[in-house]
Write a protein that holds these residues in place. Structure first.
Motif, PDB file in Angstrom:
ATOM      1  N   HIS A 197      -5.895   1.895  13.498  1.00 25.90           N
ATOM      2  CA  HIS A 197      -6.438   0.970  14.179  1.00 25.90           C
ATOM      3  C   HIS A 197      -6.862  -0.466  13.316  1.00 25.90           C
ATOM      4  CE1 HIS A 197     -10.102  -0.687  16.158  1.00 25.90           C
ATOM      5  NE2 HIS A 197      -9.709   0.166  17.353  1.00 25.90           N
ATOM      6  N   ARG A 198      -6.922  -1.423  14.244  1.00 24.93           N
ATOM      7  CA  ARG A 198      -7.082  -2.728  13.603  1.00 24.93           C
ATOM      8  C   ARG A 198      -8.259  -2.912  12.597  1.00 24.93           C
ATOM      9  NH1 ARG A 198      -4.007  -6.769  16.011  1.00 24.93           N
ATOM     10  NH2 ARG A 198      -2.962  -6.147  17.969  1.00 24.93           N
ATOM     11  N   VAL A 199      -9.521  -2.287  12.914  1.00 23.85           N
ATOM     12  CA  VAL A 199     -10.622  -2.313  12.130  1.00 23.85           C
ATOM     13  C   VAL A 199      -9.966  -1.730  10.797  1.00 23.85           C
ATOM     14  CG1 VAL A 199     -12.959  -1.242  11.631  1.00 23.85           C
ATOM     15  CG2 VAL A 199     -12.317  -2.077  13.973  1.00 23.85           C
ATOM     16  N   ILE A 200      -9.521  -0.634  10.569  1.00 26.19           N
ATOM     17  CA  ILE A 200      -9.084  -0.107   9.482  1.00 26.19           C
ATOM     18  C   ILE A 200      -7.970  -0.852   8.817  1.00 26.19           C
ATOM     19  CG2 ILE A 200      -7.645   1.799   8.458  1.00 26.19           C
ATOM     20  CD1 ILE A 200      -8.832   3.665  10.675  1.00 26.19           C
ATOM     21  N   GLN A 201      -6.939  -1.514   9.525  1.00 27.29           N
ATOM     22  CA  GLN A 201      -6.027  -2.263   9.090  1.00 27.29           C
ATOM     23  C   GLN A 201      -6.885  -3.663   8.094  1.00 27.29           C
ATOM     24  OE1 GLN A 201      -2.789  -3.804  11.641  1.00 27.29           O
ATOM     25  NE2 GLN A 201      -3.070  -2.232  12.826  1.00 27.29           N
ATOM     26  N   PHE A 202      -8.019  -4.333   8.829  1.00 26.78           N
ATOM     27  CA  PHE A 202      -8.419  -5.127   8.219  1.00 26.78           C
ATOM     28  C   PHE A 202      -9.199  -4.613   6.977  1.00 26.78           C
ATOM     29  CE2 PHE A 202     -12.458  -7.677   7.503  1.00 26.78           C
ATOM     30  CZ  PHE A 202     -12.151  -8.912   7.670  1.00 26.78           C
ATOM     31  N   ALA A 203     -10.001  -3.648   6.983  1.00 34.51           N
ATOM     32  CA  ALA A 203     -10.532  -2.948   6.072  1.00 34.51           C
ATOM     33  C   ALA A 203      -9.561  -2.931   4.852  1.00 34.51           C
ATOM     34  CB  ALA A 203     -11.101  -1.931   6.267  1.00 34.51           C
ATOM     35  N   LEU A 204      -8.361  -2.124   4.987  1.00 35.01           N
ATOM     36  CA  LEU A 204      -7.466  -1.948   3.788  1.00 35.01           C
ATOM     37  C   LEU A 204      -6.720  -3.067   3.525  1.00 35.01           C
ATOM     38  CD1 LEU A 204      -5.568   1.136   5.218  1.00 35.01           C
ATOM     39  CD2 LEU A 204      -7.225   1.038   3.632  1.00 35.01           C
ATOM     40  N   THR A 205      -6.921  -4.294   4.069  1.00 33.44           N
ATOM     41  CA  THR A 205      -6.279  -5.526   3.670  1.00 33.44           C
ATOM     42  C   THR A 205      -7.198  -6.674   3.026  1.00 33.44           C
ATOM     43  OG1 THR A 205      -4.704  -5.533   5.534  1.00 33.44           O
ATOM     44  CG2 THR A 205      -5.052  -7.740   4.296  1.00 33.44           C
ATOM     45  N   TRP A 206      -8.520  -6.863   3.523  1.00 30.76           N
ATOM     46  CA  TRP A 206      -9.440  -7.606   2.942  1.00 30.76           C
ATOM     47  C   TRP A 206     -10.847  -7.067   2.480  1.00 30.76           C
ATOM     48  CZ3 TRP A 206      -6.394 -11.381   2.254  1.00 30.76           C
ATOM     49  CH2 TRP A 206      -5.335 -11.655   3.454  1.00 30.76           C
ATOM     50  N   VAL A 207     -10.972  -5.914   2.488  1.00 34.88           N
ATOM     51  CA  VAL A 207     -12.188  -5.318   2.155  1.00 34.88           C
ATOM     52  C   VAL A 207     -12.080  -4.426   0.849  1.00 34.88           C
ATOM     53  CG1 VAL A 207     -14.221  -3.868   2.555  1.00 34.88           C
ATOM     54  CG2 VAL A 207     -13.204  -5.304   4.347  1.00 34.88           C
ATOM     55  N   LEU A 208     -11.088  -3.073   1.142  1.00 33.30           N
ATOM     56  CA  LEU A 208     -10.711  -2.688  -0.135  1.00 33.30           C
ATOM     57  C   LEU A 208      -9.397  -2.551   0.251  1.00 33.30           C
ATOM     58  CD1 LEU A 208     -13.000   0.565   0.379  1.00 33.30           C
ATOM     59  CD2 LEU A 208     -13.152  -1.028  -1.374  1.00 33.30           C
ATOM     60  N   PRO A 209      -8.601  -3.366  -0.367  1.00 28.41           N
ATOM     61  CA  PRO A 209      -7.349  -3.711   0.039  1.00 28.41           C
ATOM     62  C   PRO A 209      -6.109  -2.798  -0.779  1.00 28.41           C
ATOM     63  CG  PRO A 209      -7.897  -5.200  -1.985  1.00 28.41           C
ATOM     64  CD  PRO A 209      -9.017  -4.478  -1.402  1.00 28.41           C
ATOM     65  N   PHE A 210      -6.277  -1.771  -0.376  1.00 26.98           N
ATOM     66  CA  PHE A 210      -5.205  -0.604  -1.056  1.00 26.98           C
ATOM     67  C   PHE A 210      -3.948  -1.003  -0.204  1.00 26.98           C
ATOM     68  CE2 PHE A 210      -9.294   1.583  -1.582  1.00 26.98           C
ATOM     69  CZ  PHE A 210      -9.278   1.739  -2.850  1.00 26.98           C
ATOM     70  N   ALA A 211      -3.664  -1.659   0.806  1.00 28.48           N
ATOM     71  CA  ALA A 211      -2.520  -1.671   1.613  1.00 28.48           C
ATOM     72  C   ALA A 211      -1.692  -2.676   0.585  1.00 28.48           C
ATOM     73  CB  ALA A 211      -2.600  -2.625   2.670  1.00 28.48           C
ATOM     74  N   PHE A 212      -2.226  -3.326  -0.297  1.00 28.93           N
ATOM     75  CA  PHE A 212      -1.420  -4.332  -1.438  1.00 28.93           C
ATOM     76  C   PHE A 212      -1.130  -3.220  -2.545  1.00 28.93           C
ATOM     77  CE2 PHE A 212      -4.146  -7.726   0.666  1.00 28.93           C
ATOM     78  CZ  PHE A 212      -3.251  -8.491   0.991  1.00 28.93           C
ATOM     79  N   VAL A 213      -1.333  -2.288  -2.445  1.00 35.21           N
ATOM     80  CA  VAL A 213      -0.912  -1.380  -3.633  1.00 35.21           C
ATOM     81  C   VAL A 213       0.259  -0.675  -2.959  1.00 35.21           C
ATOM     82  CG1 VAL A 213      -1.506   0.769  -4.950  1.00 35.21           C
ATOM     83  CG2 VAL A 213      -3.214  -0.834  -4.189  1.00 35.21           C
ATOM     84  N   GLY A 214       0.547  -0.346  -1.912  1.00 39.28           N
ATOM     85  CA  GLY A 214       1.763   0.313  -1.469  1.00 39.28           C
ATOM     86  C   GLY A 214       2.403  -0.468  -0.166  1.00 39.28           C
ATOM     87  N   PHE A 215       1.751  -0.544   0.916  1.00 39.47           N
ATOM     88  CA  PHE A 215       2.318  -0.979   1.978  1.00 39.47           C
ATOM     89  C   PHE A 215       3.087  -2.372   1.910  1.00 39.47           C
ATOM     90  CE2 PHE A 215       2.380  -2.931   6.208  1.00 39.47           C
ATOM     91  CZ  PHE A 215       3.472  -2.546   6.737  1.00 39.47           C
ATOM     92  N   TYR A 216       2.264  -3.445   1.410  1.00 37.61           N
ATOM     93  CA  TYR A 216       2.543  -4.713   1.575  1.00 37.61           C
ATOM     94  C   TYR A 216       4.079  -5.023   0.669  1.00 37.61           C
ATOM     95  CZ  TYR A 216      -1.111  -5.748   4.732  1.00 37.61           C
ATOM     96  OH  TYR A 216      -1.961  -6.080   6.008  1.00 37.61           O
ATOM     97  N   PRO A 217       3.848  -4.629  -0.454  1.00 35.62           N
ATOM     98  CA  PRO A 217       4.860  -4.923  -1.292  1.00 35.62           C
ATOM     99  C   PRO A 217       6.261  -4.179  -1.034  1.00 35.62           C
ATOM    100  CG  PRO A 217       2.944  -4.419  -2.654  1.00 35.62           C
ATOM    101  CD  PRO A 217       2.613  -4.200  -1.206  1.00 35.62           C
ATOM    102  N   ALA A 218       5.843  -2.601  -0.383  1.00 32.37           N
ATOM    103  CA  ALA A 218       7.207  -1.889  -0.222  1.00 32.37           C
ATOM    104  C   ALA A 218       7.725  -2.582   0.967  1.00 32.37           C
ATOM    105  CB  ALA A 218       6.690  -0.529  -0.074  1.00 32.37           C
ATOM    106  N   SER A 219       6.987  -2.945   1.938  1.00 32.23           N
ATOM    107  CA  SER A 219       7.713  -3.440   3.300  1.00 32.23           C
ATOM    108  C   SER A 219       8.445  -4.834   2.834  1.00 32.23           C
ATOM    109  CB  SER A 219       6.548  -3.954   4.235  1.00 32.23           C
ATOM    110  OG  SER A 219       5.531  -5.123   3.809  1.00 32.23           O
ATOM    111  N   PHE A 220       8.061  -5.768   1.859  1.00 29.38           N
ATOM    112  CA  PHE A 220       8.907  -6.646   1.489  1.00 29.38           C
ATOM    113  C   PHE A 220      10.229  -6.176   0.828  1.00 29.38           C
ATOM    114  CE2 PHE A 220      10.333  -9.600  -1.881  1.00 29.38           C
ATOM    115  CZ  PHE A 220      10.221 -10.776  -1.327  1.00 29.38           C
TER     116      PHE A 220
END
Length: 261
Positions: A197-220
C-alpha cells in the motif's frame, strides 16, 4: 589506525573464543544458511500461484532478496546490538565501557560483533547468481562500484536505525524494547516496495527506509529506470540515518547515570 589495531585484537580474541567450540561455530553457519533457504522457498511457493507480483517476475524478486542478504549480513556481523539492554544496562557493563578511552559505541560494536554472520554475503551472492541466470543482465564497469556503495549505504541505514533504537535503553532500565517490531518491519525491504500500500511505501522510503537496503539498489542493478533516482541516493540516506543514530547515542550517553539502585 588505533581503532583498526584495536579491532584486529578484538577480532583475534573473538575467534579464539568461538573456535574453542568448533562444532557450535559450524552449526551457526548451517543454521543461518537453512534460515535463508526457507525464505527462498517461500518466494518459490508464492510464484507457483502467480506469474508476477505487480510486474515483478520470480527471478527479479529472487534477485532483490539475494541482494538484501548482503547488507543485512554485514550489519548483523558488526552491529549485533540485540542484547544491549540486558548485557550493558541491566548487568551494568556499560559502566566498565565508559571508563575506557575509546568511544563507547565503538567498544560495544567490537565486543558484540559476530563475524560468522558474514556467511550471509556468500549466500546472497549465490542467490543473486541463481536469479541472474534467467535475467541476462549486462553490467557496465561502474556497476560493481555502485554495488559496493549501495551495500555500504544499506548497512548504514540499518546501523543508524538500530543504534537510535538501542540508545533508548540509555534512558531506562526496562527489559522491553521495540527492536523485535522494527526487525519485522525491516523484512519488508527484501521485496519490491510497490507491491505494498502507498502508506507502507512511504514509510519504507522516508520513515524507516528499509527499501534502501534491498529494493531500490537491487532495482537499479536490474536496470529498472523507474527507481534509479532512489537507488542513487542510497549512500546519502545511509549517511543521514547513521548520523542520526550516532547523535541519539551520544545524547543518551550524556544522560546515562550508571548502574545501581
Amino acid at each position: 589506525m588505533f581503532h583498526l589495531r584495536l579491532f584486529i585484537e578484538y577480532f583475534k580474541q573473538y575467534m579464539k573464543t568461538r573456535l574453542e567450540y568448533r562444532w557450535d561455530f559450524v552449526a551457526q553457519f548451517a543454521t543461518d544458511f537453512l534460515f535463508q533457504a526457507v525464505n527462498l522457498v517461500f518466494i518459490l511457493v508464492v510464484f507457483q500461484h502467480t506469474k508476477s507480483l505487480n510486474g515483478w517476475n520470480q527471478s527479479e524478486v529472487i534477485f532483490i532478496y539475494g541482494y538484501f542478504l548482503i547488507p543485512w549480513a554485514v550489519f548483523s556481523a558488526f552491529f549485533n546490538l540485540w542484547d544491549f539492554n540486558e548485557r550493558y544496562i541491566i548487568r551494568g557493563e556499560l559502566d566498565r565501557v565508559l571508563t575506557r578511552p575509546v568511544h563507547s559505541l565503538v567498544q560495544v560494536i567490537m565486543e558484540t560483533m559476530s563475524p560468522e554472520s558474514l556467511l550471509g554475503v556468500l549466500t546472497g551472492l549465490i542467490v543473486m547468481g541463481y536469479a541472474m541466470t534467467d535475467l541476462h543482465l549486462h553490467w557496465s564497469w561502474t556497476d560493481p562500484l555502485l554495488f559496493l556503495l549501495f551495500t555500504l549505504g544499506g548497512v548504514a541505514v540499518y546501523a543508524g536505525i538500530y543504534i537510535a533504537l538501542t540508545s533508548i535503553s540509555l534512558y531506562t532500565d526496562s527489559k522491553t524494547d521495540i527492536q523485535p517490531i522494527i526487525f519485522n518491519i525491516g523484512s519488508y525491504g527484501r521485496y519490491p516496495v510497490n507491491i505494498y500500500h502507498r502508506v507502507i511505501q512511504f514509510a519504507l522510503t522516508w520513515v524507516l527506509p528499509f527499501a534502501f537496503v534491498g529494493f531500490y539498489p537491487a532495482s537499479f542493478l536490474l536496470d529498472q529506470e523507474q527507481w534509479k533516482g532512489y537507488a542513487l541516493i542510497t549512500p546519502l540516506v545511509g549517511a543521514v540515518y547513521l548520523a542520526i543514530g550516532i547523535t541519539c547515542w551520544n545524547r543518551g550517553i550524556r544522560h546515562y547515570r550508571g548502574a545501581g539502585n
